[in-house]
Scaffold this motif. Sequence first.
Motif, PDB file in Angstrom:
ATOM      1  N   VAL A 129       0.842  -1.202   0.000  1.00  0.00           N
ATOM      2  CA  VAL A 129       0.000   0.000   0.000  1.00  0.00           C
ATOM      3  C   VAL A 129       0.873   1.245   0.000  1.00  0.00           C
ATOM      4  O   VAL A 129       0.611   2.210  -0.737  1.00  0.00           O
ATOM      5  CB  VAL A 129      -0.955   0.005   1.216  1.00  0.00           C
ATOM      6  CG1 VAL A 129      -1.616   1.374   1.377  1.00  0.00           C
ATOM      7  CG2 VAL A 129      -2.017  -1.076   1.056  1.00  0.00           C
ATOM      8  N   SER A 130       1.933   1.242   0.799  1.00  0.00           N
ATOM      9  CA  SER A 130       2.841   2.385   0.861  1.00  0.00           C
ATOM     10  C   SER A 130       3.513   2.626  -0.490  1.00  0.00           C
ATOM     11  O   SER A 130       3.622   3.772  -0.952  1.00  0.00           O
ATOM     12  CB  SER A 130       3.904   2.147   1.940  1.00  0.00           C
ATOM     13  OG  SER A 130       4.804   3.236   2.004  1.00  0.00           O
ATOM     14  N   MET A 133       0.926   4.034  -2.943  1.00  0.00           N
ATOM     15  CA  MET A 133       0.611   5.433  -2.692  1.00  0.00           C
ATOM     16  C   MET A 133       1.760   6.345  -3.082  1.00  0.00           C
ATOM     17  O   MET A 133       1.545   7.480  -3.499  1.00  0.00           O
ATOM     18  CB  MET A 133       0.223   5.631  -1.228  1.00  0.00           C
ATOM     19  CG  MET A 133      -1.082   4.929  -0.871  1.00  0.00           C
ATOM     20  SD  MET A 133      -1.765   5.443   0.713  1.00  0.00           S
ATOM     21  CE  MET A 133      -2.236   7.140   0.367  1.00  0.00           C
ATOM     22  N   THR A 134       2.997   5.871  -2.968  1.00  0.00           N
ATOM     23  CA  THR A 134       4.144   6.665  -3.400  1.00  0.00           C
ATOM     24  C   THR A 134       4.154   6.822  -4.919  1.00  0.00           C
ATOM     25  O   THR A 134       4.387   7.924  -5.446  1.00  0.00           O
ATOM     26  CB  THR A 134       5.453   6.001  -2.944  1.00  0.00           C
ATOM     27  OG1 THR A 134       5.472   5.932  -1.502  1.00  0.00           O
ATOM     28  CG2 THR A 134       6.661   6.788  -3.415  1.00  0.00           C
ATOM     29  N   GLU A 137       1.150   9.103  -5.852  1.00  0.00           N
ATOM     30  CA  GLU A 137       0.911  10.143  -4.854  1.00  0.00           C
ATOM     31  C   GLU A 137       0.187  11.358  -5.419  1.00  0.00           C
ATOM     32  O   GLU A 137      -0.774  11.851  -4.825  1.00  0.00           O
ATOM     33  CB  GLU A 137       2.231  10.585  -4.212  1.00  0.00           C
ATOM     34  CG  GLU A 137       2.018  11.650  -3.141  1.00  0.00           C
ATOM     35  CD  GLU A 137       3.260  11.877  -2.301  1.00  0.00           C
ATOM     36  OE1 GLU A 137       3.191  12.659  -1.352  1.00  0.00           O
ATOM     37  OE2 GLU A 137       4.307  11.267  -2.600  1.00  0.00           O
ATOM     38  N   LYS A 168      -2.139  12.351   5.502  1.00  0.00           N
ATOM     39  CA  LYS A 168      -1.542  11.398   4.557  1.00  0.00           C
ATOM     40  C   LYS A 168      -1.388  10.028   5.197  1.00  0.00           C
ATOM     41  O   LYS A 168      -1.696   8.994   4.580  1.00  0.00           O
ATOM     42  CB  LYS A 168      -0.187  11.914   4.064  1.00  0.00           C
ATOM     43  CG  LYS A 168       0.459  10.995   3.024  1.00  0.00           C
ATOM     44  CD  LYS A 168       1.800  11.545   2.556  1.00  0.00           C
ATOM     45  CE  LYS A 168       2.455  10.595   1.564  1.00  0.00           C
ATOM     46  NZ  LYS A 168       3.781  11.092   1.113  1.00  0.00           N
ATOM     47  N   TRP A 171      -4.730   8.508   5.367  1.00  0.00           N
ATOM     48  CA  TRP A 171      -5.152   8.006   4.056  1.00  0.00           C
ATOM     49  C   TRP A 171      -4.522   6.651   3.764  1.00  0.00           C
ATOM     50  O   TRP A 171      -5.166   5.762   3.219  1.00  0.00           O
ATOM     51  CB  TRP A 171      -4.763   9.004   2.971  1.00  0.00           C
ATOM     52  CG  TRP A 171      -5.566  10.260   2.985  1.00  0.00           C
ATOM     53  CD1 TRP A 171      -6.833  10.428   3.484  1.00  0.00           C
ATOM     54  CD2 TRP A 171      -5.169  11.528   2.476  1.00  0.00           C
ATOM     55  NE1 TRP A 171      -7.242  11.728   3.318  1.00  0.00           N
ATOM     56  CE2 TRP A 171      -6.240  12.436   2.708  1.00  0.00           C
ATOM     57  CE3 TRP A 171      -4.032  12.011   1.853  1.00  0.00           C
ATOM     58  CZ2 TRP A 171      -6.201  13.767   2.333  1.00  0.00           C
ATOM     59  CZ3 TRP A 171      -3.983  13.336   1.478  1.00  0.00           C
ATOM     60  CH2 TRP A 171      -5.055  14.205   1.711  1.00  0.00           C
ATOM     61  N   GLN A 172      -3.252   6.497   4.120  1.00  0.00           N
ATOM     62  CA  GLN A 172      -2.587   5.211   3.888  1.00  0.00           C
ATOM     63  C   GLN A 172      -3.295   4.111   4.679  1.00  0.00           C
ATOM     64  O   GLN A 172      -3.524   3.012   4.154  1.00  0.00           O
ATOM     65  CB  GLN A 172      -1.111   5.281   4.290  1.00  0.00           C
ATOM     66  CG  GLN A 172      -0.374   3.962   4.072  1.00  0.00           C
ATOM     67  CD  GLN A 172       1.119   4.110   4.201  1.00  0.00           C
ATOM     68  OE1 GLN A 172       1.706   5.102   3.794  1.00  0.00           O
ATOM     69  NE2 GLN A 172       1.763   3.107   4.789  1.00  0.00           N
TER      70      GLN A 172
END
Length: 204
Positions: A129-130, A133-134, A137, A168, A171-172
């Motif tokens: 997930v991280s 999202m990166t 973004e 943020k 959101w993650q």
Amino acid sequence: SAEKTVALALSNPDQIFVAFDQIESLHKAAEKYHEVQNILWVRGDIAHLPFKDSIFDQIISIGVLHHTRDTKEALNLTLDKLSKSGSALLWIYPIRGEDLFWSGLYDIRDKAFLRIGKFIPDGLLMRLVSIYMTLRERSLISFFMSHYVYNKHVFPIYPDQFDYHAVKASWQMLVFDTVSPYYQWRHPKEQVVSWLEDAGFTSL
């Protein structure tokens, strides 16, 4: 993570709050926020709630009941614990198309993660997930920001002041919570309203 429960407790110091969850890490939140004296931390199963009937003046359940085997049954079991003069703030997954924000999150779950998030170990899934999202973004920030004011109006537990880093991180966790649960039922508003009417609620 309990930060919203803590925020409510701090803003209402004359009220007693019960933070209830089945996760093993609940004790970590209790330790982290041990200085907040008006929170009772209880770990248990929503199908076997360890509380007397009609004991609570207010119940807040946001984004929980649709992650059980049977949403309606979980709702009724929860409402049994509410006093006759009490009130409840409830939110359950809407169906696709009923809410643009959640339709967007469903796309992340169903298309980006191919509906297999529930089969991936939590630690690995959080890293995925991280990474996602990166990589996305810019578009994700635009998506979340466009709905921030609306969601704050719907959910009063949203912070009054926008903190980019805190939001943020939230959101993650929101994306993780969207792709990871095993049960993810979706219900039209009319169906949920009918359940509440059947339960005796007159002001919806």
